[in-house]
Motif scaffolding. Sequence first.
Motif, mmCIF file in Angstrom:
data_model
loop_
_atom_site.group_PDB
_atom_site.id
_atom_site.type_symbol
_atom_site.label_atom_id
_atom_site.label_comp_id
_atom_site.label_asym_id
_atom_site.label_seq_id
_atom_site.Cartn_x
_atom_site.Cartn_y
_atom_site.Cartn_z
ATOM 1 N N ASP A 72 0.863 -1.184 0.000
ATOM 2 C CA ASP A 72 0.000 0.000 0.000
ATOM 3 C C ASP A 72 0.899 1.233 0.000
ATOM 4 O OD1 ASP A 72 -1.744 2.097 0.468
ATOM 5 O OD2 ASP A 72 -2.932 1.021 1.974
ATOM 6 N N ALA A 73 0.979 1.892 -1.137
ATOM 7 C CA ALA A 73 1.854 3.060 -1.259
ATOM 8 C C ALA A 73 1.450 4.168 -0.297
ATOM 9 C CB ALA A 73 1.838 3.579 -2.695
ATOM 10 N N THR A 89 15.969 8.098 6.696
ATOM 11 C CA THR A 89 15.544 8.049 5.296
ATOM 12 C C THR A 89 15.809 6.657 4.727
ATOM 13 O OG1 THR A 89 16.175 10.389 5.097
ATOM 14 C CG2 THR A 89 15.692 9.197 3.059
ATOM 15 N N PRO A 90 14.878 5.730 4.932
ATOM 16 C CA PRO A 90 15.076 4.379 4.411
ATOM 17 C C PRO A 90 14.765 4.295 2.924
ATOM 18 C CG PRO A 90 12.956 4.530 5.487
ATOM 19 C CD PRO A 90 13.617 5.865 5.677
ATOM 20 N N LYS A 91 15.269 3.267 2.280
ATOM 21 C CA LYS A 91 14.846 2.970 0.912
ATOM 22 C C LYS A 91 13.446 2.383 0.960
ATOM 23 C CE LYS A 91 19.421 2.134 -1.111
ATOM 24 N NZ LYS A 91 20.282 1.144 -1.816
ATOM 25 N N LEU A 92 12.667 2.659 -0.091
ATOM 26 C CA LEU A 92 11.274 2.217 -0.128
ATOM 27 C C LEU A 92 11.088 1.155 -1.202
ATOM 28 C CD1 LEU A 92 9.427 5.654 0.207
ATOM 29 C CD2 LEU A 92 10.340 4.169 2.013
ATOM 30 N N GLY A 211 -3.077 3.213 -5.295
ATOM 31 C CA GLY A 211 -1.795 2.998 -4.636
ATOM 32 C C GLY A 211 -1.651 1.641 -3.991
ATOM 33 N N VAL A 212 -2.706 0.817 -4.020
ATOM 34 C CA VAL A 212 -2.660 -0.510 -3.411
ATOM 35 C C VAL A 212 -2.464 -1.567 -4.498
ATOM 36 C CG1 VAL A 212 -3.972 -2.260 -2.154
ATOM 37 C CG2 VAL A 212 -4.082 0.137 -1.432
#
Length: 434
Positions: A72-73, A89-92, A211-212
């Motif tokens: 789910d964005a 700031t993690p990678k997504l 976004g899902v």
Amino acid sequence: MKTSRREFLGTMTTLAATAGAAKAFPGTFSIGTQQQKAIRVGLIGANGMGWSNLNSMLKVPGVQCTALCDVDANVLNKRAGELKTRNITPKLYAKHEELLADPNVDAVIIGTPDHWHCLIMVDACVAGKDVYVEKPLGNSIAECNAMVAAAAKYNRMVQVGQWQRSQQHFRDAMDFVHSGKLGKIRLVKAWAYQGWMKSIPVKPDGPAPEGVDYTRWLGPARERPFNPNRFHFEFRWFWDYAGGLMTDWGVHMLDFALIGMKATTPKSIMATGGKFAYPNDAAETPDTLTTVYEFDDFTVQWEHANGIDGGPYGRNHGVAFIGNFGTLVVDRGGWEVIPEGERMEAVPLQKSKDNGLDMHTANFIEVVRSRRLEALNAPVTAGAHIAIFSQMGNIAYRTGEKIYWNAQKGQFSSDAANKLLAADYHNGYRIPKV
């Protein structure tokens, strides 16, 4: 984890084989001195308990969040924004395989719906990552066995999110039970009366929110149109994805019933209940259930009820050890002993003095650093043991039979029950063979 990869787990591990952690449990609470080696954590499933687990873990010195993953964005971007305010700031990632391929991730938290736990945990072990996985460990007996095998084969540290195992007052209560002061214990009651869980009104199917990745969310579950009742938190009331309160709360409370009695495999299981409070709402799992596990000289009884808080001994959850001299009652808030007349002294309420979740995540990080598997408070074997035990209760309810477990064969005496040993996988997915 598609068809072309590995096939269904053929040889079942017995319940008794995974039960050893229940007996060893009382000696596994200490956290010890934290070393400062950096541990880089990735979160898979960033809503609900996954997010709570990450925030708890970030309190441990040296822990960094380097990656987030969610189908789910909207959730993914929300959590990324919240971390950014803390200079993180993690990678997504949208797919867990991509996160697991990230060399800057040492360990992962799995906070997805239950039906995804097995596939992601096994993939994480193959990828060389240590794992903190939410309870219940698996959504079927076969999944639990595959997960135990994967952790052992790839030598991974796997902690299950049964955080009461890291609370000192639960250990103290179990020590008192084991002391014999209660006299002969003939019955153990465990329960969850959940007043917050109201009726789920029927809603029409419709398009998934923008976004899902709904196909990805379904994963191995049967294909069906999107329905908001089955999404995010409410998934736990549908058999395709979870097991209702029996596996949501039962794994917590029944765990201590077995630890207190030093018990492993029941002789028989029977269950009765249904949708008595909300017969016409959208949920599938029972809102009212009583399950009885038979052992040689005592029984364990599970009760749950949605929509009310008036559980036994004035508690909405807990475990009671009923002995000839008195009854010990324990829940997340503390424990006490209620004497049987003048046969023993009362023990007033011994309140909890620690944050169980923080203790539990700290224990996991310490073991990731030390590689001392025996120091885990809720290792994968313990998580499998109680998830299997709870699944047995659901299987008895769903078949309507009194069922008997054959530990040597890893199956029930009932054909109907054996059909529920493994979750029904779809869309090209298979339970992994390890």
